[in-house]
Enzyme design. Structure first.
Site, PDB file in Angstrom:
ATOM      1  CD  GLU A  70      35.973  17.539  27.134  1.00  0.00           C
ATOM      2  OE1 GLU A  70      34.424  18.225  28.244  1.00  0.00           O
ATOM      3  OE2 GLU A  70      35.463  17.107  26.508  1.00  0.00           O
ATOM      4  CB  CYS A 127      30.829  14.973  22.858  1.00  0.00           C
ATOM      5  SG  CYS A 127      30.229  15.189  21.569  1.00  0.00           S
ATOM      6  CG  HIS A 154      33.116  18.726  24.029  1.00  0.00           C
ATOM      7  ND1 HIS A 154      33.576  17.350  24.099  1.00  0.00           N
ATOM      8  CD2 HIS A 154      33.094  18.862  22.802  1.00  0.00           C
ATOM      9  CE1 HIS A 154      33.531  16.495  23.329  1.00  0.00           C
ATOM     10  NE2 HIS A 154      32.725  17.435  22.126  1.00  0.00           N
TER      11      HIS A 154
END
Lengths: 237, 85
Positions: free
Chosen positions: A205, A87, A203
């Site tokens: 994560e 990002c 993303h």
């Protein structure tokens, strides 16, 4: 043990999420480093997380590229160490010239907060070992994720195999409808020529455990320990 | 010497400018025959330099290292001596 540095700039907000996701990977330990005094000595990999560094002033990632941490990151990448940007981290790596192209305002001007599908185009980066042609489901949350480059750069990136992730439908088709932001050639993530630096808008994560609605991010992050040991990933193959 | 640089940054002509397209649509809704809109930003920088040559060198550094991204943007500037009006 693989040691991972997670860089935190003013306005970074995904650093704790990354640390948590990396804590799930056996054999990986991570530290969050403040950008002003980030010393990457002794680390095997560095992560540049998402956020809105410096409020996206000038351009997303533009001011962060002049931070001492980014200079340190350039040395680290030049030494062949592993770097992952997600990002805003991807935007910073492009601004810093560590990755090709640039990320501009989404085609429809909308901030897109959604789940998307990505096809893994390359498994010869240390972040995608064993994932060739896998279709991953990951969240995105960005207003400036439209990857662009001039014709020559795009042709080079394609011919050198630097496109790592492409937005697709769930069957892996890179359709216009599956492109959330207008990125050229549905490009969601690229690597450098050395293949040790990878950036993507989604993303990983935020999808590394079932509780969060998906585990495909873990399949990327799990590469960390085994990739450095030169072996195939044992988990989530 | 004190200089004031007014630096204008615009997306390159081959880069789509969705903000400009949205503004064009809004201006057309006012009944105006608007064919194209490009949006960018203007940055006014007051700084010190030894002379005009050094000042222009400094503005080039500002433009290429931070204010414009050469992958997607062009910049132009005007340079004046003295404090801003």
């Amino acid at each position: 043990m693989t040691r991972v540095a997670i860089l935190r700039y003013p306005g970074t907000w995904s650093e704790r999420d990354f640390q948590h996701a990396l804590s799930l990977v056996p054999g990986v330990e991570s530290d969050i480093l403040w950008h002003e005094d980030a010393d990457l000595k002794g680390y095997d990999a560095a992560v540049v997380p998402g956020g809105f560094t410096y409020g996206d002033y000038v351009r997303a990632g533009a001011i962060a590229k002049l931070s001492p941490a980014t200079r340190e990151l350039r040395r680290f990448a030049d030494a062949g160490k592993l770097v992952l940007g997600s990002c805003n981290g991807f935007q910073i790596l492009c601004e810093a010239g560590l990755l090709p192209g640039a990320l501009v305002r989404n085609r429809g001007l909308e901030f897109r907060c959604d789940w998307v599908h990505l096809r893994v185009e390359r498994d010869d980066t240390p972040w995608t070992t064993g994932l060739r042609d896998a279709v991953l489901r990951m969240p995105i949350a960005h207003g400036e994720g439209c990857w662009v480059a001039d014709d020559e750069t795009l042709a080079d990136v394609e011919s050198r195999g630097q496109v790592v992730f492409r937005y697709t439908d769930e069957r892996g088709g890179a359709t216009a409808a599956a492109n959330p932001n207008g990125s050229l050639a549905n490009i969601a993530g690229v690597c450098n020529e050395g293949r040790n630096v990878v950036g993507l808008m989604p993303h990983p994560e935020r999808c590394s455990e079932a509780l969060l609605g998906g585990t495909d991010g873990y399949r990327v992050l799990a590469n960390l320990a085994p990739a450095l040991a030169g072996t195939a990933p044992a988990l989530y193959r | 010497m004190i200089f004031v640089a007014t630096i204008r940054v615009l997306p390159k002509s081959e880069v789509r400018d969705p903000q400009g397209e949205a503004v064009r649509g809004a201006l057309r809704s006012l009944g105006l025959a608007v064919s194209e809109v490009r949006t960018g930003k203007e940055i006014v920088v007051t700084f010190e330099a030894a002379d005009e040559t050094a000042a222009r060198d400094a503005v080039r550094v500002m433009g290429t290292e931070l204010l414009a991204n050469p992958v997607i943007e062009d910049y132009a500037y005007e340079l004046k001596e003295g404090a801003p009006a």
